[in-house]
Design an enzyme around this catalytic site. Sequence first.
Site, PDB file in Angstrom:
ATOM      1  N   HIS A  13      -7.100  -6.137  -0.678  1.00 19.95           N
ATOM      2  CA  HIS A  13      -5.709  -5.145  -0.639  1.00 19.95           C
ATOM      3  C   HIS A  13      -4.921  -5.705   0.356  1.00 19.95           C
ATOM      4  CE1 HIS A  13      -3.694  -1.372  -0.579  1.00 19.95           C
ATOM      5  NE2 HIS A  13      -3.715  -1.052   0.394  1.00 19.95           N
TER       6      HIS A  13
ATOM      7  N   SER B 287       0.797  -1.158  -0.061  1.00 18.42           N
ATOM      8  CA  SER B 287      -0.021   0.026  -0.098  1.00 18.42           C
ATOM      9  C   SER B 287       0.795   1.329   0.071  1.00 18.42           C
ATOM     10  CB  SER B 287      -0.859  -0.100   1.109  1.00 18.42           C
ATOM     11  OG  SER B 287      -2.307   0.855   1.109  1.00 18.42           O
TER      12      SER B 287
ATOM     13  N   ASP C 249      -8.525  -6.015  -5.279  1.00 24.12           N
ATOM     14  CA  ASP C 249      -8.280  -4.825  -4.353  1.00 24.12           C
ATOM     15  C   ASP C 249      -9.369  -3.861  -4.294  1.00 24.12           C
ATOM     16  OD1 ASP C 249      -6.813  -2.744  -3.085  1.00 24.12           O
ATOM     17  OD2 ASP C 249      -4.882  -3.612  -3.828  1.00 24.12           O
TER      18      ASP C 249
END
Length: 537
Positions: free
Chosen positions: A463, A201, A424
């Site tokens: 994610h 991320s 995601d």
Amino acid sequence: MRRLLTVLAAGVPLAAAVCLPTAYAEPQTSASAPLGCATTSVKAPAGTRVESVTAVRQEGGTVHGSGILGGTVTGVPAYCEVTVTVTHPGDGDHARIRTWLPVAGWNGRLQALGGAAFSAGDNGTGLATAVKNGYAATTTDAGVGDVLDVGWALNGQGQVNTALLKNLASRSQHEAAVVGKEVVGAVYGRAASYSYFTGCSTGGRQGYMEAQRHPDDYDGILADAPAVNWDRYELATLWPQVVMNNEKTYVSGCELDTFTAAAVKACDTLDGARDGLVNDASRCDFDPRRLIGTKVLCEGKKLTITAADAAVVRKIWDGPRTASGRKLWAGVPVGADLRGLAGTAADADGNLKGVPFQVPAYWTTSWVKKDPSFDVSTLTYSQFTELFRQAVAEYGDIMDTDDPDLSAFRESGGKLLTWQGQADQYIPPQGTVDYHQRVVRETGSAQKVDDFYRLFLAPNTNHCGLNGQDGWTDGLAALTAWVEHGKAPRTLPATLVNAEGKQLERNLCAYPEVSRYRGHGDPSLATSFRCVLPSRH
């Protein structure tokens, strides 16, 4: 990530994700253990001044992660914790760089760890995991706060604190690389044989920034679900709320789940097998209007999916566009959990209202609007477009990691490995795919790019979802084998979780190849699939 979504559902604000690299790489011959844990002198990285250096021996055991993300790591061996605080003269900042060094059993490697959302570094769980697996580990807080701490965004005059934003964007990560290596050399008496960066991320974005701007910092970079194109994707992830507010239609979580389940079912067999996975979400063309009139049981109430509901979901999947229809960015991928960005909650009268994900909401209010009190629910389509363009113009040079020229990183011998979930819900994987394609064009051929940069897309994975909570892969082991033994990963072995919650074994294919069922064999086994180019489907 399931833990993150659970906390979100409970009403506790939380950041996008944190990744804990498993780091099960084969150890090298163990280096000499540090004889003690004495404070050492540290040379200030260029442009900084060292304010303090401390060294404390920690006995290990159980380490609890700090801040909102929390987390616990057990069985951590004793380690020396060296903390170096630096400042950039004239900026008034205080960036803390922590390096943890195993007292015994060091594997000869350094692992640097990135952050999540608005935090620049690890909260302790990644450091502890790295030390547990024999690594010396380093991270920086860049002088900012926890994952959702944005109080530093503006100064007393309501202007953006550019010094701290630069820290978060790039310069503190480079300084952590310089300091971490120096501390390792001082404590162990020799340099690390190999240095790696790991992050997901925000951490993934930092990894790409290192490859682009500081190509000599690391031998290998594991940058997963990367937040490249930060100023574009942050505004884009506010789009689902903008759509619901402008269409005056708020779709319940139960109905959102129904749309997702129907899309997964419709596109399940794209890989040749009915296995509960959407193998290539970009090829799923399920039309949400097919569910108009469908009855949904939601918390004891019977709901009927309307044309307005379907229109909202269609716009969310499609992604943000201008009023004239020009595409601004990718939407939420088909198969992803729509609740992440299209969240709702009932008001006092029982009517649904939008609940924006905090990360894009805070970015919009604090940095783009420079007004923390701004109500993002008031944004019209045209105002959204204006803010999108403003963010690109104002922050592209600082925050973006979309420079496709990786020639210096390639020439340094560095290797870049990325995996990202095709489901995601926070960072559209199409942005990562687009970046990879531009690197190929810049470099001249896919074969040249394969020599130093490989991308793997994981079906039905959310994610940062391959970090052991909703699936698993050992990207760091693959990276170390590539860096240290020249074994480039054609596939990345992974454990995935399908729509029914069943675990499946898959070999993730190096982009642009995708997995295809051989026509026989157990669909839950990786050996029943092969990697092919999408055109052969």
